[in-house]
Each structure stands twice: as structure tokens, then as C-alpha cells.
Scaffold this active site. Structure first.
Site, PDB file in Angstrom:
ATOM      1  N   ASN A 149      53.773  67.223  48.726  1.00  0.00           N
ATOM      2  CA  ASN A 149      54.625  66.119  49.182  1.00  0.00           C
ATOM      3  C   ASN A 149      53.923  64.799  48.929  1.00  0.00           C
ATOM      4  O   ASN A 149      52.816  64.769  48.398  1.00  0.00           O
ATOM      5  CB  ASN A 149      54.983  66.309  50.661  1.00  0.00           C
ATOM      6  CG  ASN A 149      53.741  66.372  51.521  1.00  0.00           C
ATOM      7  OD1 ASN A 149      52.994  65.413  51.611  1.00  0.00           O
ATOM      8  ND2 ASN A 149      53.511  67.532  52.121  1.00  0.00           N
ATOM      9  N   PHE A 198      53.046  64.059  64.729  1.00  0.00           N
ATOM     10  CA  PHE A 198      53.847  63.061  64.026  1.00  0.00           C
ATOM     11  C   PHE A 198      55.228  63.653  63.771  1.00  0.00           C
ATOM     12  O   PHE A 198      55.364  64.868  63.641  1.00  0.00           O
ATOM     13  CB  PHE A 198      53.181  62.683  62.693  1.00  0.00           C
ATOM     14  CG  PHE A 198      52.205  61.548  62.831  1.00  0.00           C
ATOM     15  CD1 PHE A 198      51.036  61.710  63.551  1.00  0.00           C
ATOM     16  CD2 PHE A 198      52.470  60.309  62.261  1.00  0.00           C
ATOM     17  CE1 PHE A 198      50.139  60.663  63.702  1.00  0.00           C
ATOM     18  CE2 PHE A 198      51.590  59.252  62.404  1.00  0.00           C
ATOM     19  CZ  PHE A 198      50.417  59.428  63.127  1.00  0.00           C
TER      20      PHE A 198
HETATM   21  N1  CTP Z   1      53.247  70.348  61.247  1.00  0.00           N
HETATM   22  C1  CTP Z   1      52.398  71.413  61.289  1.00  0.00           C
HETATM   23  N2  CTP Z   1      52.628  72.494  60.486  1.00  0.00           N
HETATM   24  C2  CTP Z   1      53.694  72.529  59.671  1.00  0.00           C
HETATM   25  C3  CTP Z   1      54.595  71.439  59.631  1.00  0.00           C
HETATM   26  C4  CTP Z   1      54.333  70.362  60.435  1.00  0.00           C
HETATM   27  O1  CTP Z   1      51.407  71.377  62.042  1.00  0.00           O
HETATM   28  N3  CTP Z   1      53.887  73.571  58.894  1.00  0.00           N
HETATM   29  C5  CTP Z   1      52.990  69.200  62.131  1.00  0.00           C
HETATM   30  C6  CTP Z   1      52.804  67.883  61.395  1.00  0.00           C
HETATM   31  O2  CTP Z   1      51.437  67.643  61.139  1.00  0.00           O
HETATM   32  C7  CTP Z   1      53.383  66.871  62.376  1.00  0.00           C
HETATM   33  C8  CTP Z   1      54.449  67.660  63.126  1.00  0.00           C
HETATM   34  O3  CTP Z   1      54.122  69.025  62.930  1.00  0.00           O
HETATM   35  O4  CTP Z   1      52.412  66.428  63.296  1.00  0.00           O
HETATM   36  C9  CTP Z   1      55.854  67.399  62.666  1.00  0.00           C
HETATM   37  O5  CTP Z   1      55.921  67.540  61.263  1.00  0.00           O
HETATM   38  P1  CTP Z   1      57.269  67.186  60.474  1.00  0.00           P
HETATM   39  O6  CTP Z   1      57.038  67.424  59.027  1.00  0.00           O
HETATM   40  O7  CTP Z   1      57.785  65.853  60.934  1.00  0.00           O
HETATM   41  O8  CTP Z   1      58.290  68.226  61.060  1.00  0.00           O
HETATM   42  P2  CTP Z   1      58.435  69.788  60.948  1.00  0.00           P
HETATM   43  O9  CTP Z   1      57.868  70.393  62.192  1.00  0.00           O
HETATM   44  O10 CTP Z   1      57.868  70.277  59.657  1.00  0.00           O
HETATM   45  O11 CTP Z   1      60.008  69.955  61.001  1.00  0.00           O
HETATM   46  P3  CTP Z   1      61.119  69.399  59.949  1.00  0.00           P
HETATM   47  O12 CTP Z   1      60.476  69.519  58.575  1.00  0.00           O
HETATM   48  O13 CTP Z   1      62.257  70.311  60.157  1.00  0.00           O
HETATM   49  O14 CTP Z   1      61.413  67.986  60.327  1.00  0.00           O
END
Ligand code: CTP
Length: 402
Positions: free
Chosen positions: A204, A317
Site C-alpha cells: 500500500n 489508527f
Molecule cells: N491493523 C492491524 N492489522 C491488520 C490491519 C490493521 O494491526 N491486518 C491495525 C492498523 O495498524 C491500525 C488499525 O488496525 O492501527 C486500523 O487499520 P485500518 O487499515 O484503518 O483498518 P482495518 O482494521 O484494516 O479495517 P478496514 O480495512 O476494513 O478499514
């Protein structure tokens, strides 16, 4: 404490008067130095009357036996250049000493703080950015300019930072507040990379800048900081232990092995949500490849540590493009967080890859605070102020940091 206030020739030179006053209010004695061009914007008399000290403008101002730039450099505790033009920054980076201020820079052994002000294109120019990078590596503290309306009529980064934040930085450089001393802090940053085969991957647009700034600021405040980072192009923040990882699984393993020991975890990494079912050992040939890539969910690290948490303070976040508040609050609840930092990444210039960020800090008790659009290092400072407020409010007496 004695501060040399170096003023260079740009329209923001008039703000040096406010900076001088704020420095005095903070207990500093101020010795102003002006370049020739600065005197086109304000007079030395103004700074002289306000500071009560002679304003030095030229190398040959003083015919006494003292070598003035050396004497002044030895008498002061900090050199603050505000506003600093692109020209001064270039001279400092390359060791050019063709006037009093640039000669003084080479003579000083004190900390140096630089508050640039210039046109947006001059600020963005690779020459300026490379010069700043050289200065940062030498330990010069840069108070990033703000975005906004510029004197030339253009909009963008380049406006001198607020005098209050310039003086605040000067204070922190001289008297760093070690408010997180004794705290063990785990920060994650950057993207993860999920390999498909030896040449292809899923990832990403995260640059890692926000997480690195958070780790750096925690170290500045005296914490013992471990930064677990996906691949980025950023230099390691000083005073921080950096553990590089590649995939979501590697990041999860690294986080889990440091989690039990941590007081605070800030998950700023943009972790992949999906990863290929198999990683091919050899490059997939298009003639034989399927057009469907089989993926399975990557571990949700934050959700996992949310279930394991004992006394740790968890900050997550939420990068959102739709229903930001609603989605962020959902993450706060579902991942058992103590704070969630909402990033509305649909806004231009915010979040991914930008040097600026605009965050909203949301807590489980419903408090929701919008912070302004700021350079990421300032966002990190404000975020630690908020984390600290809650951390020390919930910590039992005696367990609080120094
Ligand atoms: N995060 C994590 N592990 C993942 C995905 C996300 O620990 N596989 C953590 C990120 O570091 C962040 C938080 O979860 O602190 C939210 O991440 P975000 O990408 O905003 O959301 P997701 O939980 O991945 O959900 P979505 O993609 O459906 O918004």
C-alpha cells in the site's frame, strides 16, 4: 539562557519581533543578528530596543579586539534562525560563510533551530529539501513551515511556523521534557509487503512518516522506544531501536514478542489485510498463470493484542475514506483500544505519503478532538500530549513516569 536570534531577508522578518518577545517571556536573553536583506524588512533599531542588546549585522561591525562571531557563539546557549530563507539554508548546508550569520553558524557548538519561510515552490525544490536533509542529519532542528496563503499570493507550504511553536521548540531543545522516562513504547510504521512471487507483491501507499515521527517524539520525551517497521525509505529516528520486517505475519511475530513488556503500543503501520495463499518460489509466467490470485486474511495484529492486553495502553489508527467517525469508533470498540487516531485519507494532502497530517483523536469516553493540518512531527507531539494525559490519568500513583 542566551539565544542568538538570526533574522534573514523575507517578509516574515517582521514576525521576529514577536518571537523575540516570546523568547524573553520564556526567560531567554536575546542577541539579534540580522542579514543585510533582513534590514530591508525591519530595522535593527527595533530589535535593539526590544532586546536591549546591540544588533549585529556585519562581519566588521565591531572593531574591538574580540573576534565577534566567535565571542558571540561562545556566549550563547542556542542559535535560532527565524525566519530562515532558502539562501541561508543553502549556505548552512554547504558551509558557505560570506556574512556574519552564516559565519556564526560555522563557529557555534550550541544546538541550532531553524524556522524556514519561503515561497511554496522554493520550499519544495529538491535543492532546498536536500539542504534541509543535510542539516537534519547534522542535528539541526527544523520547525517546519505551515501550509497557507503566502505573501507572494500563492498557496502552499512555506509560511513561517507560528512564533509560539518556534519558541516552544527552542525551549524543548534546551530543556527537553522527559515526561515518558521509564516508559517502554512499541510503535509500528510503514506498509507491509505480501509477496506473490520473487518479483511481485501486494502493498500500500504508506510512507511510514507518521509512525517514525511518533517513535522519534516518544524517544525525545525519554521513553525506551522500539519501532517495528515495514519497508520504508526513511532514516532511523535517533535514539530508537528499529526492527525491520516485511510481511504482516513478520510484523505480528515482532509485535507479539515485544508486547508483554510494553507500556504503550501505537499501531501506525498500514498492515495488509490480505496475503497470497502461496508465495511462488519462481516468477509466475503469464502463459501459465491463472487470472485469479488466491488470498487469505492477514493477521489483524491490533485485534490480537487487544484481546491479550493487560495494562498496556493501546493506540490504533483508522484510515478511512467513508463514514470516518462511525468507522473509527467501531475500530476503537472492536479492537479494545484506549485511543483511536482517525485519518480521513480521502482529503487531499492528508495521511499517506504526505509530510502533513490532519487527525481526529477519539477516546472510549466519547471525547473526539479534531487537530489542525500540521507537519507530521508536530502531529506526533500533539498526539503524545494526548496519550500522556490519559496514560498518567489512569496509571496508579507511584507508577507514573518521572
Ligand atoms: N491493523 C492491524 N492489522 C491488520 C490491519 C490493521 O494491526 N491486518 C491495525 C492498523 O495498524 C491500525 C488499525 O488496525 O492501527 C486500523 O487499520 P485500518 O487499515 O484503518 O483498518 P482495518 O482494521 O484494516 O479495517 P478496514 O480495512 O476494513 O478499514
Amino acid at each position: 539562557m542566551r539565544v542568538i536570534l538570526g533574522v534573514t531577508g523575507c517578509i516574515a522578518a517582521y514576525k521576529s519581533v514577536v518571537i523575540l518577545r516570546l523568547l524573553q517571556k520564556s526567560g531567554f536573553e536575546v542577541f539579534p543578528v540580522m542579514t543585510r536583506h533582513a534590514q530591508e524588512f525591519i530595522t535593527p533599531l527595533t530589535l535593539e530596543k526590544l532586546s536591549g542588546n546591540k544588533v549585529i549585522c556585519g562581519v566588521f561591525d565591531d572593531r574591538s579586539t574580540e573576534i565577534e562571531h566567535i565571542a558571540l557563539a561562545r556566549r550563547s546557549d542556542l542559535l535560532l534562525m527565524a525566519p530562515a530563507t532558502a539562501n541561508l539554508i543553502g549556505k548552512m548546508a554547504h558551509g558557505i560563510a560570506d556574512d556574519f550569520l552564516s559565519t556564526l553558524y560555522l563557529s557555534t557548538t550550541t544546538p541550532v533551530v531553524l524556522a524556514p519561510a519561503m515561497n511554496v515552490e522554493m520550499w519544495r525544490h529538491p535543492a532546498t529539501q536536500n539542504n534541509l536533509q543535510m542539516l537534519r542529519k547534522r542535528g539541526v532542528v527544523i520547525v517546519e513551515p505551515e501550509p497557507g496563503y503566502l505573501a507572494c499570493g500563492e498557496e502552499g507550504e512555506g509560511r513561517l511556523a507560528q512564533p509560539e511553536s518556534i519558541v516552544q521548540t527552542a525551549l524543548e531543545v534546551l530543556r527537553p521534557v522527559k515526561s515518558l522516562l521509564g516508559k517502554k513504547i512499541l510503535v509500528t510504521a510503514g506498509p507491509t509487503i505480501e509477496d506473490i512471487d520473487p518479483v511481485r507483491f501486494i502493498s500500500n501507499r504508506s510512507s511510514g512518516k507518521m509512525g517514525y515521527a511518533i517513535a522519534h517524539e516518544a524517544a525525545q520525551r525519554g521513553a525506551t522506544v522500539t519501532l517495528i517497521t515495514g519497508p520504508t525509505y526513511l532514516p532511523a529516528p535517533s535514539g530508537v531501536r528499529v526492527l525491520p520486517v516485511r510481511s504482516a505475519v513478520e510484523m505480528r511475530d515482532a509485535v507479539l514478542s515485544h508486547f508483554a513488556d510494553a507500556d504503550v503500543v501505537v499501531m501506525a503501520a498500514a498492515v495488509s489485510d490480505f496475503t497470497p495463499v502461496t508465495v511462488e518460489a519462481h516468477k509466475i509466467k503469464k502463459a501459465t498463470a491463472s487470472s485469479v490470485l488466491q488470498l487469505h486474511p492477514a493477521p489483524d495484529i491490533l485485534e490480537e493484542i487487544g484481546k491479550l492486553k493487560q495494562s498496556q495502553f493501546l493506540v490504533g489508527f483508522a484510515a478511512e475514506t467513508q463514514n470516518p467517525l462511525e468507522n473509527a469508533r467501531l475500530k476503537l470498540r472492536e479492537k479494545r483500544l484506549d485511543l483511536v487516531v482517525l485519518n480521513d485519507v480521502s482529503q487531499p494532502g492528508v495521511g499517506f505519503q504526505s509530510d502533513y497530517n490532519q487527525i481526529t483523536v477519539i477516546s472510549p469516553d466519547g471525547e473526539c478532538e479534531d487537530l489542525p493540518l500540521l507537519p507530521k512531527h508536530q502531529v506526533a507531539q500533539l498526539l503524545w500530549d494526548r496519550i500522556s494525559k490519559r496514560l498518567f490519568a489512569i496509571a496508579p500513583e507511584g507508577a507514573r513516569g518521572a
